[in-house]
Scaffold this active site. Structure first.
Site, PDB file in Angstrom:
ATOM      1  N   HIS A 172       0.963  -1.158  -0.049  1.00  0.00           N
ATOM      2  CA  HIS A 172       0.088  -0.038  -0.010  1.00  0.00           C
ATOM      3  C   HIS A 172       1.080   1.329   0.032  1.00  0.00           C
ATOM      4  CE1 HIS A 172      -2.668   3.037   2.004  1.00  0.00           C
ATOM      5  NE2 HIS A 172      -3.883   2.253   1.470  1.00  0.00           N
ATOM      6  N   ASP A 220       2.235  -5.007   7.190  1.00  0.00           N
ATOM      7  CA  ASP A 220       1.264  -4.237   7.346  1.00  0.00           C
ATOM      8  C   ASP A 220       0.018  -4.874   7.527  1.00  0.00           C
ATOM      9  OD1 ASP A 220      -1.096  -2.802   6.416  1.00  0.00           O
ATOM     10  OD2 ASP A 220      -0.406  -1.833   4.799  1.00  0.00           O
ATOM     11  N   GLN A 260      -5.242  -5.045   6.411  1.00  0.00           N
ATOM     12  CA  GLN A 260      -6.369  -5.765   5.938  1.00  0.00           C
ATOM     13  C   GLN A 260      -6.363  -7.244   6.574  1.00  0.00           C
ATOM     14  OE1 GLN A 260      -8.435  -5.019   3.896  1.00  0.00           O
ATOM     15  NE2 GLN A 260      -7.650  -2.820   3.399  1.00  0.00           N
ATOM     16  N   LYS A 291     -10.568   0.026  10.758  1.00  0.00           N
ATOM     17  CA  LYS A 291     -10.725  -0.971   9.781  1.00  0.00           C
ATOM     18  C   LYS A 291     -11.327  -2.317  10.730  1.00  0.00           C
ATOM     19  CE  LYS A 291      -7.649  -0.009   6.015  1.00  0.00           C
ATOM     20  NZ  LYS A 291      -8.341   0.875   4.778  1.00  0.00           N
ATOM     21  N   CYS A 310      -4.859   3.124  -3.508  1.00  0.00           N
ATOM     22  CA  CYS A 310      -3.516   3.536  -2.734  1.00  0.00           C
ATOM     23  C   CYS A 310      -2.452   2.498  -3.193  1.00  0.00           C
ATOM     24  CB  CYS A 310      -3.653   3.653  -1.202  1.00  0.00           C
ATOM     25  SG  CYS A 310      -4.702   5.074  -0.929  1.00  0.00           S
TER      26      CYS A 310
END
Lengths: 163, 408
Positions: free
Chosen positions: B118, B195, B198, B221, B361
């Site tokens: 991202h 990261d 998600q 999120k 992104c």
């Protein structure tokens, strides 16, 4: 909040349903027609000034060339990697401004911008004078898509100023 | 398990019965319990943590600390003090770049990211490389949207000081083989940044079992408030780092010329902490724990399989990422030859279907896929087959509207 058990398997998704008329106001036939068969799409031969604009929010791009002779737009062309609204706007706008003086073309661009952001609404004669471009008035209802029109008006303004 | 969390748990969804929210990957809708917790914090416990000697301030401090402990447990961190509050994943990446990168990376070193990073990590570490003179390497992807491990291996040598990759791709849904990448990276002595934005809302995450050095995610999120997120890091790494923001709370003794700094986690949390949102995020984690992360995953696998099967019925569709639901999260990106992603999103919106259209992104990824933008539908705990049926109806409408258009 207790999750419910569901012993029956889900119904598979299907393709094939009747169209919904609600979006017709944005995707009018005139816009779709310019999108399907865009006018003035391509690259001008010769030394016409060109600019390239990008919408950083979505990555769509348009490049625009305007040929000005003796203060009059004699030819123009665009190439876009963009949605239907951007492409149709470019097709309609170039069709409208070719043959106009720079001052007249600048006024048309300003009128298109007022059409989608009607702080001070256009008079009926002014709106009528826009021809096919008038269909863009429907973009008012779709705030997220105003940038798609502005990508074109910004590019042509720049191309005219840059020539 | 195609029904998990009732719609009534989410006030926004309960108030708009005709809305089909398929954009949880951008931000999650908020469970009522989270909104109530925010309200309660401000109504009952609001004071500046770590400041006043009065009971109310002590209570605010305690709520903030309890929130950290809850969230640490949720991601498998035994050392809660290594669980830092930040604004979100983006700020976490910047904290790593400025707090660790600037001190440990220089000319002659290399940084590795993936083509599916991202912008939060891609741009942050690209700029770190630019600042420090390090080489910036990008591991490529396979055609089905996985990290190309051959490409990745070829980039890992003793010059690599840092590697970044997403646990789950926000644009492709791919679940990456974290422990395998960690082993390769550690073999060359690189620090591993993962990261998790998600992943945390969808999978049971155990940062210690994953073996990573830094792990970041965003609260919003997960069903928590916007403006709070977490960076977990190994204690030895965090303690070796200089603070990157200065001010109140992060100090120990402030002399006229010299200041010494507070211990973890406070040395990285300058200024008044975002206590209310931390409390809200902890409640969101508790909400997911009560549902059961294994059940969340099972629910999403089932819906993702349904979605993948349905989308494949549509002519001219290109679906990105792995085609097996077990190998991916409930994020599905797709594009049509004849309908631009934005036109799609507008038409879907008129049907009450919210999907993301754009570059997600991830512009480097879009270039590699050869598309300016994709449409992306994503599922979460409240998603039902009905939401997916509505998506299919709307997609079919879009296709009929743009029939016989070829995108040029």
């Amino acid at each position: 909040m207790s999750p419910s058990a569901d012993p029956t398997p889900p119904v598979p998704l299907k393709a094939g349903t009747p169209p919904d008329p609600r979006v017709a106001s944005l995707y009018q036939e005139i816009i779709l027609s310019h999108y399907r068969t865009p006018r003035h799409k391509g690259v001008l031969s010769g030394a016409a000034a060109g600019v390239e604009h990008q919408n950083p929010l979505c990555g769509d791009t348009i490049s625009m060339q305007v040929q000005v002779d003796d203060g009059r737009i004699t030819d123009a062309a665009f190439v876009a990697r963009a949605c239907s609204i951007t492409q149709a706007t470019a097709s309609m706008l170039l069709s409208r401004v070719i043959g106009l003086s720079v001052a007249e073309a600048t006024q048309v661009v300003a009128q298109v911008e007022r059409l989608i952001e009607p702080v001070t609404p256009l008079s009926e004669p002014d709106a009528a004078s826009l021809g096919d471009l008038r269909a863009l008035a429907s973009v008012v209802r779709f705030p997220a898509r105003k940038a798609c029109v502005r990508l074109v008006t910004g590019a042509i303004s720049d191309a005219i100023a840059f020539r | 398990m195609t029904f998990l969390a009732p719609r009534s748990d989410f006030p926004l969804l309960a108030d708009t019965p005709t809305l089909h929210y398929l954009d949880s990957a951008a931000t999650a809708q908020k469970p009522r319990v989270v909104l109530d917790a925010l309200q309660q914090f401000y109504e009952r416990d609001n004071a500046n943590p770590h400041r006043g000697a009065y009971e109310l301030s002590a209570r605010a401090t305690e709520r903030y600390h309890d929130a950290r402990a809850t969230i640490a447990t949720f991601i498998g961190a035994t050392d809660a003090d290594c669980t830092l509050f930040v604004r979100g994943t983006t700020e976490a990446m910047n904290l790593i770049a400025y707090g660790w990168g600037d001190a440990h990376i220089g000319a002659g070193d290399a940084i590795v990211v993936t083509a599916m990073d991202h912008h939060a990590s891609f741009v942050t570490f690209q700029q770190l490389a630019k600042r420090t003179g390090a080489e910036f390497r990008i591991a490529e992807l396979t055609d089905d949207g996985r990290i190309d491990m051959t490409s990745l291996r070829s980039m890992l040598d003793s010059r690599v000081k840092l590697i970044s990759f997403p646990h789950v791709s926000n644009a492709l849904g791919t679940i990456n083989p974290v422990t395998e990448i960690v082993a390769l990276a550690h073999a060359v002595g690189a620090v591993v940044v993962c990261d998790g934005a998600q992943a945390v809302p969808h999978l049971a995450v155990d940062v210690e079992a994953l073996g990573v050095d830094f792990y970041a995610f965003s609260g919003h999120k997960v069903g928590g408030p916007m403006g709070i997120g977490v960076l977990w890091g190994r204690r030895a790494l965090l303690e070796s780092m200089s603070p990157w923001q200065f001010g109140g709370d992060m100090i120990e003794i402030v002399g006229d010329q010299v200041t010494t700094f507070n211990t973890l986690p406070h040395r990285f949390e300058a200024g008044t902490p975002n206590a209310a949102d931390a409390v809200g995020l902890a409640v969101a984690c508790d909400y997911l724990t009560a549902l059961g992360m294994d059940r969340v995953r099972a629910h999403e696998v089932e819906l993702t399989a349904l979605l993948l099967d349905g989308l494949q019925l549509l002519d001219g569709i290109r679906i990105f990422g792995p085609m097996h639901a077990q190998e991916r999260s409930g994020v599905v990106s797709f594009a049509f030859e004849d309908v631009h992603a934005h036109d799609l999103a507008t038409i879907l919106d008129e049907h009450g279907v919210c999907v993301r259209a754009g570059h997600h992104c991830a512009q480097p990824l879009m270039r590699r896929l050869g598309v300016p933008a994709t449409a992306r539908a994503s599922v979460w705990v409240h998603t039902t087959p009905d939401d997916l049926h509505a998506l299919m109806t709307a997609l079919q409408h879009a296709k009929s509207l743009f029939a016989d258009v070829a995108l040029r």
